[in-house]
Each structure stands twice: as structure tokens, then as C-alpha cells.
Design a protein around this motif. Sequence first.
Motif, PDB file in Angstrom:
ATOM      1  N   THR A 203       0.808  -1.225   0.000  1.00 36.54           N
ATOM      2  CA  THR A 203       0.000   0.000   0.000  1.00 36.54           C
ATOM      3  C   THR A 203       0.838   1.269   0.000  1.00 36.54           C
ATOM      4  OG1 THR A 203      -0.179  -0.147   2.415  1.00 36.54           O
ATOM      5  CG2 THR A 203      -1.954  -1.129   1.117  1.00 36.54           C
ATOM      6  N   SER A 204       2.126   1.165   0.329  1.00 35.88           N
ATOM      7  CA  SER A 204       3.005   2.337   0.286  1.00 35.88           C
ATOM      8  C   SER A 204       3.796   2.414  -1.007  1.00 35.88           C
ATOM      9  CB  SER A 204       3.977   2.316   1.479  1.00 35.88           C
ATOM     10  OG  SER A 204       3.291   2.444   2.699  1.00 35.88           O
TER      11      SER A 204
ATOM     12  N   PRO B  22       0.526   1.864  -4.256  1.00 43.35           N
ATOM     13  CA  PRO B  22      -0.807   2.158  -3.699  1.00 43.35           C
ATOM     14  C   PRO B  22      -1.937   2.013  -4.710  1.00 43.35           C
ATOM     15  CG  PRO B  22       0.456   4.178  -4.009  1.00 43.35           C
ATOM     16  CD  PRO B  22       1.401   3.058  -4.266  1.00 43.35           C
TER      17      PRO B  22
ATOM     18  N   THR C 207      -5.008   3.447   1.806  1.00 49.08           N
ATOM     19  CA  THR C 207      -3.842   4.312   1.558  1.00 49.08           C
ATOM     20  C   THR C 207      -4.017   5.733   2.068  1.00 49.08           C
ATOM     21  OG1 THR C 207      -4.647   5.041  -0.613  1.00 49.08           O
ATOM     22  CG2 THR C 207      -3.363   2.989  -0.540  1.00 49.08           C
TER      23      THR C 207
END
Length: 320
Positions: free
Chosen positions: A176-177, A180, A260
Motif C-alpha cells: 500500500t506504500s 498504492p 492508503t
Amino acid sequence: MTTPTVQDRAETSRRESRTAAAAAAKRRERAEGWSRRAPLLPALLFVIVCTQIPFLLTIWYSLRSRNLLRPEGEEFVGLQNFADIFVDSTFRTAALNSIIITLGCVFAALILGLILALLLDRKFPGRGVARTLLITPFLIMPVAGAMLWSISMFNPTYGLVNWLIGLVGFDPVDWTSQYPVLSIIVALVWQWTPFMMLLLLAGLQSQQKDVLEAAQMDGAGWWKTFRYVTLPHMRFYMELAVLLGAIYVVNTFDHIYLMTAGGPGTESANLPYYIYQRAFLGFDIGQSAAMGVVTVVATIAISLLALRLIFRSINEKVQS
């Protein structure tokens, strides 16, 4: 002066009778029409109150400079808010993310849904159980689905995806980083594939079996039958699935908010989430309202274009 004859009076009387009968028929038709429409009036009023009045208020706010932190500075600015948002690089990024997420989710879900529909269209033991299990993701609330993918699947420490790629020697990834937009698309595809599958399965089951049998008797293989018989028949259902899926997915908010939060930075923010940020975090009601108007107008324009294509497909199918 000529005196009207008996025949003239009779003809005049017949004309008046026909006119009165026609007027009475029109009144009866109008009354029947209102009797049919009357039960729908409460629903129409509800829709107007819940959709059209707020939209008109949104247009009004979009023409004013209104910030909740500076209420004394409110004034009418015309189209200045629209000019400001189109030169806003974050707004352009959010619009591009909306297009990428919508197209990526809809077409990936459409392909997977078509494959699953083709499999479920065949008879095999346990088909009912398999169909029920495949429909389940669509029945899960979007918030629960987003939390499931964020915590159980994409978590960098104990997520299932990292555990699976770790079995083949890959290092853990903070999905998700680092990815995303891709993470959001995967979660949305998982949720919307059953919807596409149901629509396409209905199209497959509406196909006439004698046409397929005739193609087999003519020596057409599975691929030629699918390409020249099944796929043209499925065109209407695929276009409808794309239209409905795009209308729903373009308004995605839950997955972005929970997975996110639009980040890193604003890298994964789409238009609904960026409008939320400007309205409820930045307190800029004027520009957020202008963004909402632009989003609604763009969605309506794309929907009208898609509907025209669908109606054209229906007309061609009826004429053939």
C-alpha cells in the motif's frame, strides 16, 4: 341570410358530438395517465429532494469563494473556482488516478468475470456451491473488503501476499506504500469480478442452444464458436457491465480512505477522496463544490456516450 337546413343542423350536431367525444376521450386518457403516475410521484419528489436540490446548492457554492475558516471573506467569484482547480496539479493527478483505477478495475474484472462465467456455464458437480462462493466478495461491505485487503492480505509484516511471495524467495513488500494504486485496483477487482460474472453469466445462459449446436455441426471449434457466435451475442451484456461498473467504481472512496488515505502524499487520491480532503480537511467549500460539479458532469457525459453505444447495439440486435 340563408336559413340552416335540417341536414346542416344534423351535420353540425354530429361534429359537436364527435368533438365532445374526442374531448371526453382525452380527459379519460389524461386521468388514466395521472392515475398511473400518481403512485410514482412520492418517489419522484424524494429523488428531487435528495439529488437535484443538493446538486443545485453545489453549483451555487461552486460560484462563491467560501472557506469555513474565513466565513467573513465569502463572496461571489463566478467561474474562478473552476479556473483554479484546472491549474491545480493535485486535481489533475486525482483525475488521472480516477481514470486509471476505473479502467484498470473495470476491464480486469470484466475479463476475469467472463472467464468465470464461461466456466460456470458448463455443468459440473458442485456448480451451485462454486457459484455461491464466487459471488461472496460482492456481498461483503466495501469497508470490510478494504480492511481485509489492507490488514490480512497486503500487510508488510504478516500479510498473506508477502507470505506467499516469501515461499519463492522474494523479500516482503509494503504494497500500500510502494504500489498504492495497484493495491487499490486489486482490492476493487476482487470485489467487482462477481458482479461482472453474474451479468455475463446471464448473457451466456440467454444464448440459444440450437445456434451453438449448428456451429458444432458445421465443424466450428470452441474458439471459432466463441469468437463468431458467443462474443457478438455477449456484446450488449459486456457493454452494460462496463457502464455500470464504471459508474460505481469512479465513485470509490472506502478503499482509498482505509487502505492508503490517498498517500503517499496524494499519489493514490482519486476525485471523490480529493474532494473530501478539500471540503472536510481544507474547509474550502467553494473549490470542493466546483470539483464535485466537474466530476458529476464528466460522469454524466461518459454515461450518455456509453448509453448511446448500448442502445445502438440493441437496435442492431433487434433489426438483425
